[in-house]
Design a protein around this motif. Structure first.
Motif, PDB file in Angstrom:
ATOM      1  N   ASP A 206     -11.937   2.503   9.009  1.00  0.00           N
ATOM      2  CA  ASP A 206     -11.143   2.331   7.789  1.00  0.00           C
ATOM      3  C   ASP A 206      -9.676   2.604   8.102  1.00  0.00           C
ATOM      4  O   ASP A 206      -9.345   3.538   8.839  1.00  0.00           O
ATOM      5  CB  ASP A 206     -11.598   3.308   6.701  1.00  0.00           C
ATOM      6  CG  ASP A 206     -13.018   3.047   6.236  1.00  0.00           C
ATOM      7  OD1 ASP A 206     -13.536   1.936   6.492  1.00  0.00           O
ATOM      8  OD2 ASP A 206     -13.609   3.961   5.639  1.00  0.00           O
ATOM      9  N   ARG A 207      -8.827   1.784   7.549  1.00  0.00           N
ATOM     10  CA  ARG A 207      -7.390   1.952   7.757  1.00  0.00           C
ATOM     11  C   ARG A 207      -6.836   2.746   6.573  1.00  0.00           C
ATOM     12  O   ARG A 207      -6.936   2.305   5.430  1.00  0.00           O
ATOM     13  CB  ARG A 207      -6.714   0.602   7.864  1.00  0.00           C
ATOM     14  CG  ARG A 207      -5.270   0.697   8.242  1.00  0.00           C
ATOM     15  CD  ARG A 207      -4.723  -0.696   8.558  1.00  0.00           C
ATOM     16  NE  ARG A 207      -3.349  -0.602   8.918  1.00  0.00           N
ATOM     17  CZ  ARG A 207      -2.898  -0.524  10.168  1.00  0.00           C
ATOM     18  NH1 ARG A 207      -3.755  -0.519  11.158  1.00  0.00           N
ATOM     19  NH2 ARG A 207      -1.620  -0.450  10.422  1.00  0.00           N
ATOM     20  N   PRO A 208      -6.220   3.890   6.846  1.00  0.00           N
ATOM     21  CA  PRO A 208      -5.680   4.680   5.738  1.00  0.00           C
ATOM     22  C   PRO A 208      -4.468   3.992   5.099  1.00  0.00           C
ATOM     23  O   PRO A 208      -3.776   3.209   5.748  1.00  0.00           O
ATOM     24  CB  PRO A 208      -5.269   5.999   6.396  1.00  0.00           C
ATOM     25  CG  PRO A 208      -5.047   5.659   7.828  1.00  0.00           C
ATOM     26  CD  PRO A 208      -5.976   4.521   8.142  1.00  0.00           C
ATOM     27  N   GLU A 209      -4.257   4.282   3.853  1.00  0.00           N
ATOM     28  CA  GLU A 209      -3.090   3.774   3.133  1.00  0.00           C
ATOM     29  C   GLU A 209      -2.192   4.973   2.810  1.00  0.00           C
ATOM     30  O   GLU A 209      -2.287   5.561   1.742  1.00  0.00           O
ATOM     31  CB  GLU A 209      -3.531   3.062   1.847  1.00  0.00           C
ATOM     32  CG  GLU A 209      -4.377   1.836   2.069  1.00  0.00           C
ATOM     33  CD  GLU A 209      -3.603   0.699   2.716  1.00  0.00           C
ATOM     34  OE1 GLU A 209      -2.371   0.616   2.524  1.00  0.00           O
ATOM     35  OE2 GLU A 209      -4.239  -0.111   3.425  1.00  0.00           O
ATOM     36  N   PRO A 210      -1.334   5.353   3.752  1.00  0.00           N
ATOM     37  CA  PRO A 210      -0.508   6.540   3.501  1.00  0.00           C
ATOM     38  C   PRO A 210       0.508   6.301   2.382  1.00  0.00           C
ATOM     39  O   PRO A 210       0.970   5.181   2.167  1.00  0.00           O
ATOM     40  CB  PRO A 210       0.205   6.761   4.829  1.00  0.00           C
ATOM     41  CG  PRO A 210       0.203   5.445   5.510  1.00  0.00           C
ATOM     42  CD  PRO A 210      -1.038   4.733   5.035  1.00  0.00           C
TER      43      PRO A 210
ATOM     44  N   LEU B  15       8.122   7.231  10.542  1.00  0.00           N
ATOM     45  CA  LEU B  15       7.568   8.481  10.014  1.00  0.00           C
ATOM     46  C   LEU B  15       7.386   8.391   8.504  1.00  0.00           C
ATOM     47  O   LEU B  15       6.338   8.773   7.964  1.00  0.00           O
ATOM     48  CB  LEU B  15       8.478   9.655  10.370  1.00  0.00           C
ATOM     49  CG  LEU B  15       8.539  10.017  11.848  1.00  0.00           C
ATOM     50  CD1 LEU B  15       9.681  10.989  12.112  1.00  0.00           C
ATOM     51  CD2 LEU B  15       7.226  10.594  12.327  1.00  0.00           C
ATOM     52  N   SER B  16       8.400   7.888   7.814  1.00  0.00           N
ATOM     53  CA  SER B  16       8.338   7.777   6.356  1.00  0.00           C
ATOM     54  C   SER B  16       7.218   6.836   5.917  1.00  0.00           C
ATOM     55  O   SER B  16       6.439   7.163   5.023  1.00  0.00           O
ATOM     56  CB  SER B  16       9.687   7.300   5.810  1.00  0.00           C
ATOM     57  OG  SER B  16      10.705   8.233   6.112  1.00  0.00           O
ATOM     58  N   ALA B  17       7.114   5.674   6.553  1.00  0.00           N
ATOM     59  CA  ALA B  17       6.071   4.704   6.200  1.00  0.00           C
ATOM     60  C   ALA B  17       4.674   5.239   6.506  1.00  0.00           C
ATOM     61  O   ALA B  17       3.697   4.847   5.867  1.00  0.00           O
ATOM     62  CB  ALA B  17       6.300   3.387   6.945  1.00  0.00           C
TER      63      ALA B  17
END
Length: 189
Positions: free
Chosen positions: A77-81, A24-26
């Motif tokens: 596109d891959r999000p960068e959370p 969840l945090s990552a």
């Protein structure tokens, strides 16, 4: 999330609370966010969030293929959370049925056990849809379990059937039950 890489261990058991907290945090999730699950086995993600008392979580009532085919917004596109610190509360004991509760529920008038696996799995012909060998598990079912395969409650577009169709699909015994335990092979369905 990949169910088999992120949410299950090598023995197909759920990851522990610390591992889920890290996921969840990552993922950049905070306790006040809306989380929507879709794709393969979205019910597992939804259930885990409910187990750990996340207030706002849903399952997209449509397959991702249908979403795309309908011309809805789509990206590769891959999000960068941005990482967060999600501290899990104590799990909600009402959401999970452990083995003693399941055993005590066999034959109970007010608690129904629902098996959502395929007919071949329910009848004991197969252990798993993939045909995994029995040394990876045991074919059969919980005594007294009612059978409604997941496919019986899904539409061709990947959405769940309308509530009226669901009422017709489920066995009459469900009208007497006040509590339900659902299961499949490893918890994805």
């Amino acid at each position: 999330w990949d169910i088999y890489k992120n949410l299950k261990d090598a023995n197909y058991r759920l990851v522990d609370a610390a591992a889920f907290e890290s996921i969840l945090s990552a993922s950049g999730i905070t306790p006040d966010m809306k989380v929507v699950f879709y794709g393969y086995g979205p019910a597992l993600g939804y259930w885990l969030m409910k187990l750990y008392r996340h207030a706002d979580t849903s399952v997209l009532n449509l397959s991702k293929r249908q979403w795309h085919d309908d011309g809805r917004p789509w990206t590769t596109d891959r999000p960068e959370p941005r990482a967060t610190r999600y501290a899990l509360p104590e799990p909600n004991a009402d959401v999970r049925a452990l083995a003693p509760m399941v055993a005590a529920s066999i034959g109970s008038a007010d608690r129904a056990i629902l098996d959502v696996r395929s007919e071949a799995e329910f009848s004991g012909e197969r252990f798993w849809p993939s045909g995994a060998p029995e040394d990876k598990g045991r074919a059969g079912r919980i005594p007294g379990a009612l059978h409604v395969p997941l496919d019986a409650v899904m539409n061709s577009d990947g959405s769940y059937a309308h509530v009226d169709a669901l009422r017709e699909t489920f066995p009459a015994r469900f009208t007497d039950a006040t509590d339900f335990i659902t299961y499949c092979t490893i918890g994805n369905r």
